[in-house]
Design an enzyme around this catalytic site. Structure first.
Site, short mmCIF file in Angstrom:
data_model
loop_
_atom_site.label_atom_id
_atom_site.label_comp_id
_atom_site.label_asym_id
_atom_site.label_seq_id
_atom_site.Cartn_x
_atom_site.Cartn_y
_atom_site.Cartn_z
N ARG A 61 0.79 -1.25 0.00
CA ARG A 61 0.00 0.00 0.00
C ARG A 61 0.82 1.29 0.00
NH1 ARG A 61 -4.23 -3.11 -1.29
NH2 ARG A 61 -5.24 -4.14 0.45
N ASP A 279 -1.07 -13.07 -0.99
CA ASP A 279 -2.03 -12.01 -1.30
C ASP A 279 -2.30 -11.18 -0.04
OD1 ASP A 279 -3.73 -10.32 -2.58
OD2 ASP A 279 -5.27 -11.80 -3.06
N PRO A 293 -12.17 -5.96 -0.01
CA PRO A 293 -11.80 -7.38 0.04
C PRO A 293 -10.33 -7.55 0.44
CG PRO A 293 -11.77 -6.61 -2.22
CD PRO A 293 -12.16 -5.43 -1.39
O1 DOR Z 1 -8.90 -9.62 -1.76
C1 DOR Z 1 -8.15 -8.96 -2.48
N1 DOR Z 1 -7.61 -7.82 -2.08
N2 DOR Z 1 -7.91 -9.39 -3.73
C2 DOR Z 1 -7.24 -8.64 -4.62
O2 DOR Z 1 -7.04 -9.09 -5.72
C3 DOR Z 1 -6.80 -7.28 -4.27
C4 DOR Z 1 -6.59 -7.16 -2.82
C5 DOR Z 1 -6.42 -5.73 -2.37
O3 DOR Z 1 -5.65 -4.99 -2.99
O4 DOR Z 1 -7.02 -5.36 -1.34
#
Ligand code: DOR
Length: 406
Positions: A61, A279, A293
């Site tokens: 981020r 991830d 998400p």
């Molecule tokens: O759950 C997810 N969060 N999947 C993604 O592909 C992107 C990620 C995010 O950047 O928060």
């Protein structure tokens, strides 16, 4: 810089033995019995030593969303999880579409000296879904491009991006999500783009890495593609998609069903799956509340995989090391992931018997968003070493194992 680790059980994808390991000038210099040196040394009796992990998929981020994470907290969280290298996604603010933004990340990470990073560039400029000219302006050492967080809707754009990637010798990482279809069927959405991208990769010859693969059908398509001889295709799965099913927790791709989990584990066992990527997607509680998400997963990844894959009897530790260290390192072109002379001195000491519970309030990541809160897990990271120097030491049993012979 010299460091000797004595008495550990060493495991990588090719060996498992009780030996001492000596690192000098950032590299593994010697592996043998009863080694000695005038240097710092670690008594690692009762512990297992693995090549440190390489995360092929993480979101730190930085720049732009520092309330969720930054390169400091992300780097410390990675080290606590046993990682010394992270491949960072480009859905930052601004998006990583030019060398100025990519160099900001690289320079900051280098100054911090926590984990090593590779910063991906976006496939389409600023994730606009179509512009590709920025790819011609990337430095040669950008090894991977991705619009992760979004699928590339235009097949023609993906095709052209793959042509450029092939010509530059870089990898296209696909977040397979047909965005228009998501509202109707997220499963169909992943499956369609997976098939499309495999066909495009076969046609163009570009290297394709399918990330966070989550459905049975997608794994079957990848298996078929590889069996047809497509050696330019690799893929990863996440700790959450191999350990949970039918659970309501907002993440993309969603948590799937039991038969999907079984299919992913089958893919791990037969080598269809090349790597495990976290991830790691930290969010603030407010953003999570609004539906963002993602899972803050880099600190729990090894524990989840060790518990659900090795302890559950699906694979041996050597294969987990291939998935978490050797294969992602090979895909990214790194001199890491194996315990042999000449490889980077990036290793992790783990206590495989240690049982604990996941406590998100103890995460060093800013993101406390996890569906694993309270889960009992086995295996703990005790020490993370990068380039022969100690970068993380668990509070409980780190210090008492350290000695200095100088
Ligand atoms: O759950 C997810 N969060 N999947 C993604 O592909 C992107 C990620 C995010 O950047 O928060």
């Amino acid at each position: 810089m010299k460091l000797l680790i004595k008495g550990a059980h060493l495991i990588d994808g090719h060996h498992a033995f009780n030996k001492d390991i000596y690192m000098e000038n950032g590299k593994i210099e010697e592996i043998g019995e009863d080694l000695d040196c005038d240097c710092q040394w670690i008594d690692a009796k009762g512990l297992v030593l693995l090549p440190a992990f390489v995360d092929i998929h993480a979101h730190f981020r930085d720049p732009g969303q520092l309330d969720k994470e930054d390169l400091v907290t992300g780097g410390m969280a990675a080290l606590k999880g046993g990682y010394t290298f992270v491949n960072l996604m480009g859905n930052t603010d601004p998006v990583c579409s030019n060398m100025e933004t990519i160099n900001y990340v690289r320079d900051k990470a280098r100054d911090l000296d926590l984990v090593e990073v590779h910063q991906c560039a976006s496939i389409t400029e600023n994730f606009d879904g179509g512009s590709l000219e920025h790819l011609d302006r990337l430095d040669k050492d950008v090894r991977m491009i991705t619009d992760d967080g979004k699928g590339v809707a235009s097949t023609l754009s993906m095709y052209r991006a793959m042509e450029k990637a092939r010509d530059r010798g870089i990898i296209v990482m696909a977040h397979a999500e047909e965005m228009d279809l998501t509202q109707i069927d997220y499963r169909l959405s992943e499956n369609l783009e997976t098939v499309r991208d495999i066909y495009l990769a076969k046609h163009t010859g570009a290297r394709l890495h399918l990330t966070h693969v989550s459905t049975r059908e997608a794994i079957e398509e990848i298996r078929r593609g590889k069996a047809d001889g497509a050696d330019n295709i690799t893929c990863d799965v996440t700790p959450h998609h191999i350990s949970m099913w039918d659970k309501e927790y907002r993440v993309n791709p969603p948590i799937r069903g039991k038969e999907d989990v079984e299919a992913l584990i089958e893919g791990i066992k037969d080598g269809t799956v090349d790597a495990i990527g976290t991830d790691h997607a930290p969010h603030t509680p407010e953003d999570k509340e609004k539906g963002s998400p993602g899972i803050s997963g880099i600190e729990t990844s090894f524990q989840i995989c060790h518990t659900h894959l090795v302890k559950a009897g699906h694979i041996q530790m050597g294969q987990l090391v291939r998935l978490m260290s050797e294969n992602p390192a090979r895909i990214l072109g790194l001199n890491k992931g194996r315990l042999e002379k000449g490889y980077d001195g990036d290793v992790v000491l783990v206590d495989l018997d240690k049982e604990s519970q996941v406590h998100p309030d103890r995460f060093v990541s800013k993101g406390k968003n996890t569906p694993f809160s309270g889960l009992k897990v086995q295996g703990e990271i005790i020490l993370t070493i990068r380039g022969g120097s100690i970068k993380y030491m668990s509070k409980e049993c780190g210090e008492e194992r350290l000695y200095d012979n100088r």
